[in-house]
Design an enzyme around this catalytic site. Structure first.
Site, PDB file in Angstrom:
ATOM      1  N   GLU A   1     -44.859 -13.175  24.568  1.00 10.50           N
ATOM      2  CA  GLU A   1     -44.536 -14.592  24.435  1.00 10.50           C
ATOM      3  C   GLU A   1     -43.030 -14.773  24.290  1.00 10.50           C
ATOM      4  O   GLU A   1     -42.433 -15.695  24.853  1.00 10.50           O
ATOM      5  CB  GLU A   1     -45.260 -15.187  23.231  1.00 10.50           C
TER       6      GLU A   1
ATOM      7  N   ASN B   1      -3.892 -11.195  30.926  1.00 10.77           N
ATOM      8  CA  ASN B   1      -4.771 -11.732  31.970  1.00 10.77           C
ATOM      9  C   ASN B   1      -5.414 -10.615  32.788  1.00 10.77           C
ATOM     10  O   ASN B   1      -6.628 -10.626  33.038  1.00 10.77           O
ATOM     11  CB  ASN B   1      -3.973 -12.657  32.892  1.00 10.77           C
TER      12      ASN B   1
ATOM     13  N   LYS C   1     -56.511 -13.803  13.733  1.00  8.54           N
ATOM     14  CA  LYS C   1     -55.615 -13.843  14.897  1.00  8.54           C
ATOM     15  C   LYS C   1     -54.951 -12.498  15.172  1.00  8.54           C
ATOM     16  O   LYS C   1     -54.563 -11.770  14.276  1.00  8.54           O
ATOM     17  CB  LYS C   1     -54.524 -14.905  14.693  1.00  8.54           C
TER      18      LYS C   1
ATOM     19  N   SER D   1     -51.416 -14.025  12.073  1.00  6.03           N
ATOM     20  CA  SER D   1     -51.143 -15.401  11.663  1.00  6.03           C
ATOM     21  C   SER D   1     -51.031 -15.461  10.147  1.00  6.03           C
ATOM     22  O   SER D   1     -51.736 -14.743   9.431  1.00  6.03           O
ATOM     23  CB  SER D   1     -52.271 -16.320  12.136  1.00  6.03           C
TER      24      SER D   1
ATOM     25  N   THR E   1     -54.640 -17.401  43.306  1.00  4.36           N
ATOM     26  CA  THR E   1     -53.621 -18.308  43.840  1.00  4.36           C
ATOM     27  C   THR E   1     -53.900 -19.671  43.215  1.00  4.36           C
ATOM     28  O   THR E   1     -55.064 -20.046  43.022  1.00  4.36           O
ATOM     29  CB  THR E   1     -53.670 -18.416  45.379  1.00  4.36           C
ATOM     30  N   HIS E   2     -52.855 -20.402  42.880  1.00  2.09           N
ATOM     31  CA  HIS E   2     -53.007 -21.689  42.182  1.00  2.09           C
ATOM     32  C   HIS E   2     -53.757 -21.522  40.854  1.00  2.09           C
ATOM     33  O   HIS E   2     -54.368 -22.464  40.359  1.00  2.09           O
ATOM     34  CB  HIS E   2     -53.738 -22.731  43.054  1.00  2.09           C
TER      35      HIS E   2
END
Length: 525
Positions: free
Chosen positions: A351, A171, A344, A338, A216-217
């Site tokens: 990601e 332990n 691509k 891809s 922002t947003h």
């Protein structure tokens, strides 16, 4: 007939075959022999395997080091389910460190002879050499890293090894190993954080004066220097490192000598082992020492916050690499393609940084759930603390390393960014500040500028394109000097508060970070 055909189509293959077989005459061997032959070929190897397994199980098992009061050995299923050597062997170096310190202390306290200590230390050195040379055989029947090393030590040096576990339980032993491992892991992560910070500061130094839209947003807000935004990441990472350092300081107390939960009546010196292992001091309460995992929870919480910060960087750079933004171009060396679309070029590393943050957060949730209902003191549930911790450290280290690699292999597209800057009336707030400086209350200024923007929308132009007459129709306060506040570059020049995106402020911030991270600025252009 149609209903029978439909039923046959809906019936699983294996069932329809047996149904057909049962409805046919079994007197024709040619009808059933192919099926029987296939069945025979399937089952014969299984019988053979089972027989072999039985022979293996019949062999006598090694007596467990804790097996004195047991008459029967555990079954293979129990042994396989309860073993932890498949993952906790990562602790081998720290287990050997702890055992060396413990053996030395036992000798100093007269609990073992110095000759026994020397035999133990020499044996542990040999075991460590074998492990690192890939010669050591990890055995599942010896359960975990501690029992594997102790049993191997007994095989090597004999009787002295049997004295090593004096005044020690698994332990307190595992907690000592685990705290040492986490301490080293924190140091590695902090080093990786610093590496990413250096990459970000160098990226900032290489893009001096580049203005980008601030959001922002996810809507256009105000113009900011790219350097300022990159340094925001650096500041976040610095707090991440600070949390890890705080965690390191709190976990750096030694549980060794707490034994199972109640300590020991033998004359051990816990301060000696604590000092030998680089701990601040022994833990003061033996029950607490073996039962709590708050240091792991704090560690994984800090890792989770790092993961969230990295995920946000990943999200931003994935967006910026899209055709819709086009602010950055990752090099081919940090991009993937891809399998079907030849054109691509994907920013996959970032990601995956965004995606792997879920694993790190999940590791924390696993530990929180594991600990939430455990009575004091130690419970075997706590064996499950290792794998989420190992995974969290491995994942967050990889995320930091690939983020630094990505930062070193991206180019900011100045022309595309410059083309994007006029949209969104980024200088509107600076225009409101102009009116405040002219003595207009901010709320009134806000309203005037809002109507100015509405006028621009109707005219399909920018604020700097409005004539002075247009502006004076909205407020007589406007004068020729208003144009010194309009346009994104003028707007950025007007920022002067501490920590703002103004040119001088950001230059000071960059100087501070370059000095702190020991970056030679002359090599960054």
């Amino acid at each position: 007939m149609e209903s029978l055909r439909s039923s046959s189509l809906q019936t699983p293959f294996f069932f329809s075959q047996s149904t057909v077989l049962s409805n046919k005459s079994v007197s024709n061997p040619r009808t059933i022999s192919p099926l029987m032959h296939r069945a025979k070929s399937r089952f014969e190897p299984l019988r053979c395997t089972t027989s072999h397994s039985s022979e293996t199980e019949a062999k006598p098992k090694e007596t467990k080091l804790w097996g004195g009061r047991f008459e029967d050995s555990v079954t293979d299923i129990v042994e396989k389910f309860t073993e932890s050597i498949s993952f906790d062997k990562q602790l081998y170096k720290h287990d050997i460190m702890g055992s060396k310190a413990h053996a030395s202390m036992l000798a100093e306290q007269g609990l073992i002879s110095f000759s026994d200590r020397d035999s133990i230390l020499k044996g542990l050195d040999e075991i460590e050499r074998r492990i690192e040379a890939g010669e050591f055989v990890w055995r599942t029947d010896r359960e975990d890293v501690h029992m594997n090393i102790e049993a191997a030590l007994t095989d090597l040096v004999g009787e002295p090894a049997k004295k090593l576990h004096t005044a020690r339980s698994r332990n307190d032993q595992v907690l000592t190993d685990f705290r040492l491992w986490c301490r080293d892991a924190i140091d590695r992560i902090i080093s990786s954080i610093r590496h990413l910070q250096v990459a970000l500061v160098k990226l900032a130094l290489n893009n001096e004066g580049l203005i980008i839209p601030g959001y922002t947003h996810l809507q256009r807000a105000q113009p900011v220097l790219l350097q300022h935004l990159l340094l925001a990441y650096v500041e976040q990472l610095d707090r991440d490192a600070g949390r890890l350092l705080d965690c390191r300081a709190r976990l750096n107390f030694c549980p060794l000598g707490a034994c199972a939960l109640a300590g020991t009546g033998l004359p051990i010196d816990r301060f000696m082992t604590s000092e030998a292992l680089g701990f601040t001091a022994p833990m003061r309460n033996s029950i607490d020492a073996v039962s709590d995992r708050d240091f792991v929870l704090e560690f994984l919480s800090a890792n989770s916050i790092i993961a969230v910060h990295l995920s946000r960087i990943g999200e931003e750079w994935v967006l910026w690499a899209s055709e819709e933004f086009g602010f950055i171009t990752p090099s081919d060396s940090v991009s993937t393609g891809s399998s079907i679309m030849p054109q691509k070029k994907n920013p996959d590393p970032m990601e995956l940084v965004r995606g792997k943050s879920a694993r790190v957060i999940g590791d924390l949730v696993t530990l929180l759930t594991l600990c939430k209902g455990l009575p004091l003191a130690y419970n075997r549930d706590l064996q499950e603390d290792k794998e989420p911790t190992f995974d969290s450290v491995k994942t967050i280290t990889g995320m930091l390393e690939v983020s630094a690699e990505f930062a070193q292999n991206i180019t900011f597209n100045d022309k595309r960014i410059q083309k994007a800057l006029p949209a969104g009336y980024l200088d509107a707030t600076t225009l409101a500040d102009y009116l405040v400086k002219k003595g207009i209350p901010f709320r009134t200024s806000h309203d005037i500028v809002g109507r100015s923007v509405a006028l621009c929308v109707s005219k399909n132009c920018q604020l700097q394109d409005l004539s002075l007459e247009d502006m004076r129709n909205l407020s007589p306060v406007f004068d020729n000097d208003v144009y010194e506040f309009l346009g994104v570059e003028n707007a950025v020049k007007k920022f002067s508060s501490y920590g703002s995106t103004g040119f001088a402020c950001v230059a000071d911030q960059l100087d501070d970070w370059a000095a702190k991270l020991e970056i030679n600025k002359s090599t960054c252009h």
